[in-house]
Design an enzyme around this catalytic site. Structure first.
Site, short mmCIF file in Angstrom:
data_model
loop_
_atom_site.label_atom_id
_atom_site.label_comp_id
_atom_site.label_asym_id
_atom_site.label_seq_id
_atom_site.Cartn_x
_atom_site.Cartn_y
_atom_site.Cartn_z
N MET A 1 0.85 -1.19 0.00
CA MET A 1 0.00 0.00 0.00
C MET A 1 0.88 1.24 0.00
O MET A 1 1.88 1.29 0.72
CB MET A 1 -0.89 0.01 1.22
N CYS A 2 0.49 2.22 -0.79
CA CYS A 2 1.31 3.42 -0.83
C CYS A 2 0.56 4.52 -1.58
O CYS A 2 -0.58 4.35 -2.00
CB CYS A 2 2.65 3.15 -1.50
#
Length: 697
Positions: free
Chosen positions: A1-2
């Site tokens: 996730m980013c």
């Protein structure tokens, strides 16, 4: 996730020259910088400038990934990718982005989570000998693309948005998951394609937003790829864009919803279909429990999040999965509580579910003071309005989640969309008989009776939300427009007189004309009206409002990753293929309609009797606030003549009394209008948006 960001200079534009292939430099000593240097050890000046912009862009969305930042730029500075990472899988520098292949001709940044990645990694090692750098799920994107080309997108399972640059083909690719769970915006500015997870991340590239007044009036930001800002677009769910030779830009689609022919008889038994839903939902929960950090549940008083919690507990008790890399973390649930006097608090029911499962439940109490205190910050993170203030509760919930040491959660989002859970779907179910599954106890006379009842209920609800009876929809479109679209419940707003230059704009028409004609033909000839309504909802309200304001933006505002089991495409495709009467069912004993019927049956072993019997109650914040209270004071502070006139597209002469009317008479329509105007004011100030003026055509 980013969070991800990218910039691509188009051919023939200022600063562009050939030679973008990253083949002549040597790898920088810092493996996390992912940048190439020229043979003399220095980056070209354009590359230095681009890298600085990428880093500032990542700083603007640091909340999406505070654990590490990384950038890659081509030697000439024409192309750059950036990522700010929230560590979930493959902890440590081996999972830092951008990713590159072995000869550094392909580079990628990925936002989201990709499931079943262990199997895919093994397959790619066998098929291509790909050498993985670390244990991150996102690294499979490079391996799959290198082997399959553009068709790799169909191999991905999960929530994602991604960008790839292939220097061998001079091909740039950006794509978004099937349901639009993860955001990806793009625009062309100053000779460059700019992309980012959030609009605010484009500001460091000298992009300056302007109001897209037509999109605001006809609700294009809600129904399609347009946003509140001119020229800023969303990549559509299940779509990708490509840029060939830094010149030709095109859009493609790799996935879409489909539904059965309404004339084909269903041959499966009820028991078989119930088991099919149960098995696929269990699998969707199972893969989303896998992470190197603990996974929690955002729990409400509804069946959707409750069955996710129940199945998660079941899988953990059976030892089929474990939480975190060491498997020692207990399952925890978190939720929002409103004042009990509001009639909208579900925390007691959520606590009952937690007690039934034997898990811990924490809640954040959102009273009027807390809603007002978090209003402006939540709007800034959402970047678009939501007329119900429930999004502020979700924003605060993500803060509690992160403070509790949880970085990843699962929610019940998407269930109503695929199982027909909203009241507005009832009329579409009743418009035609379900010839695929003939119910002897629900004949045509009873169906027509129930249709008339839902017509009256829909009219009452529409008037409650908007203050009038409905839009005058062109006759030729009436039969095509689903009930929810025809009764679209955005409150009426006082737009400036000059905005009539855009013509007579109806959001209802915008919605249906956003649908591809090929799909509209299926809606007219093949699909049951319930399925047509679900299709349109999944193309509009789900990605553009619910997955934005109530999911990704509010979760990531405090660095929390959201996972959505109901939108697993294996489950969606199975449920889409079920007859309408498996989703909505008439109960002759009570003479009522039951929404999400098959989900209730599939969920039965994992939920309480209370939830099994409970009707759908939408998650909503209170809409009644006293004179002189925190919310009244906030609205009065934001909705001033100076602030409203600075927007340019709202008529102050017709707005000056909206706050007083909303609070002195408890006028719901006026209050919702005030909330919308106040959110525009917040966004205008935070983004520094100039006043909208009449186009000089």
């Amino acid at each position: 996730m980013c969070g991800i960001t990218a910039a691509i200079t188009l051919a023939g534009r200022s600063g562009y020259f050939r030679g973008t292939k990253d083949t002549n430099g040597e790898l920088d000593a810092d493996p996390r910088s992912k940048k190439r240097r020229l043979s003399n050890g220095h980056l070209s000046q354009p590359s230095v400038n681009l890298k600085a912009q990428l880093e500032r862009s990542l700083d603007a969305i640091n909340h999406r990934g505070p654990d590490s930042h990384g950038t890659w730029t081509s030697i000439d500075g024409n192309i750059g990718l950036g990522s700010c990472r929230l560590e979930i899988n493959g902890l440590g520098p081996g999972g830092d982005q951008p990713f590159s292949n072995s000869d550094r001709t392909i580079h990628a940044v990925v936002n989201g989570e990709l499931y079943d990645h262990h199997r895919i990694r093994d397959d790619m090692v066998k098929l291509s000998g790909f050498k993985f750098r670390g244990g991150s799920d996102s690294e499979i994107v490079i391996a799959l693309y290198e082997y399959y080309g553009l068709s790799f997108l169909s191999k991905l399972r999960g929530e994602f948005a991604l960008c790839i640059y292939d220097s061998r083909k001079e091909l740039f690719l950006a794509a978004r998951d099937r349901s639009g769970i993860k955001p990806l915006f793009w625009t062309i500015h100053d000779g460059r394609i700019l992309l980012a997870s959030e609009a605010k991340a484009l500001l460091p590239f000298d992009w300056r937003p302007e109001w897209d007044v037509r999109s605001i009036i006809d609700k294009g930001w809600f129904t399609e790829e347009r946003t509140l800002f001119k020229g800023l677009r969303k990549i559509r769910p299940g779509h990708y864009i490509t840029c060939l030779s830094l010149d030709h830009i095109s859009e493609g689609q790799y996935w879409d919803h489909d539904y059965p022919n309404k004339g084909a008889m269903e041959t499966r038994s009820e028991a078989e279909m119930i088991q099919g839903v149960r098995e696929r939902l269990l699998d969707a929960v199972r893969v989303r429990l896998q992470a190197d950090v603990p996974v929690g549940i955002h729990l409400s008083g509804g069946i959707d999040s409750s069955v996710i919690a129940g199945m998660a507990k079941h899988l953990l008790d059976k030892g089929e999965v474990k939480l975190g890399s060491d498997g020692t973390h207990p399952l925890r649930c978190l939720g929002v509580a409103f004042d009990k006097t509001s009639g909208l608090d579900e925390s007691v029911i959520a606590q009952n579910t937690a007690d039934f499962l034997g898990v811990d439940f924490q809640k954040v109490h959102m009273n009027e003071t807390e809603l007002a205190a978090n209003f402006e910050e939540a709007v800034w993170f959402d970047e678009q309005p939501h007329f119900d203030l429930g999004f502020i509760g979700k924003h605060a919930l993500s803060k509690l989640t992160r403070e509790s040491g949880i970085k990843t959660i699962m929610s019940g989002q998407g269930s109503d969309e695929i199982f027909g859970g909203y009241d507005v779907f009832l009329r579409d179910y009743l418009r035609e008989p379900d010839t695929a599954w003939r119910d002897k106890e629900f004949d045509d006379s009873k169906r027509i009776e129930k249709l008339q009842e839902t017509d009256l209920a829909a009219e009452r609800q529409f008037k409650t939300w908007t203050g009038h009876n409905g839009a005058q929809i062109p006759k030729q479109l009436v039969s095509e427009i689903p009930t929810f679209a025809a009764s679209l419940t955005f409150p009426p707003l006082a737009f400036a007189p000059w905005t009539c230059c855009f013509g007579h704009l109806l959001p209802q028409v915008t919605i249906i004309e956003n649908i591809d004609e090929r799909m509209r033909n299926l809606m007219r000839t093949k699909w049951h009206p319930l399925h047509s309504a679900q299709y349109v909802w999944n193309k509009t309200a789900l990605p553009n409002l619910l997955l934005t304001n109530l999911s990704d933006r509010t979760e990531m505002s405090h660095s929390v990753e959201g996972r959505v089991p109901f939108l697993d495409h294996h489950l969606m495709e199975y449920v889409n293929d079920l007859p309408p009467s498996m989703k909505v069912r008439y109960d002759p004993e009570t003479d009522t309609m039951t929404e999400k019927w098959i989900l209730r049956q599939a969920s039965r072993p994992f939920i309480t009797d209370e939830l099994y019997a409970r009707k759908k109650h939408p998650y909503m914040a209170p809409s009644v606030y006293p004179i002189g209270g925190p919310m009244h004071q906030l609205m009065a502070k934001l909705i001033t003549q100076e602030n409203v006139e600075a927007l340019g597209f709202v008529d102050w002469s017709r707005t000056r009394d909206v706050v007083e009317t909303a609070f002195s008479t408890q006028d719901r329509v006026a209050l919702l209008s005030a909330f919308g105007i106040a959110q525009w004011v917040v966004l205008g100030k935070r983004f520094g948006i100039p006043k909208a003026v009449e186009p000089d055509w």
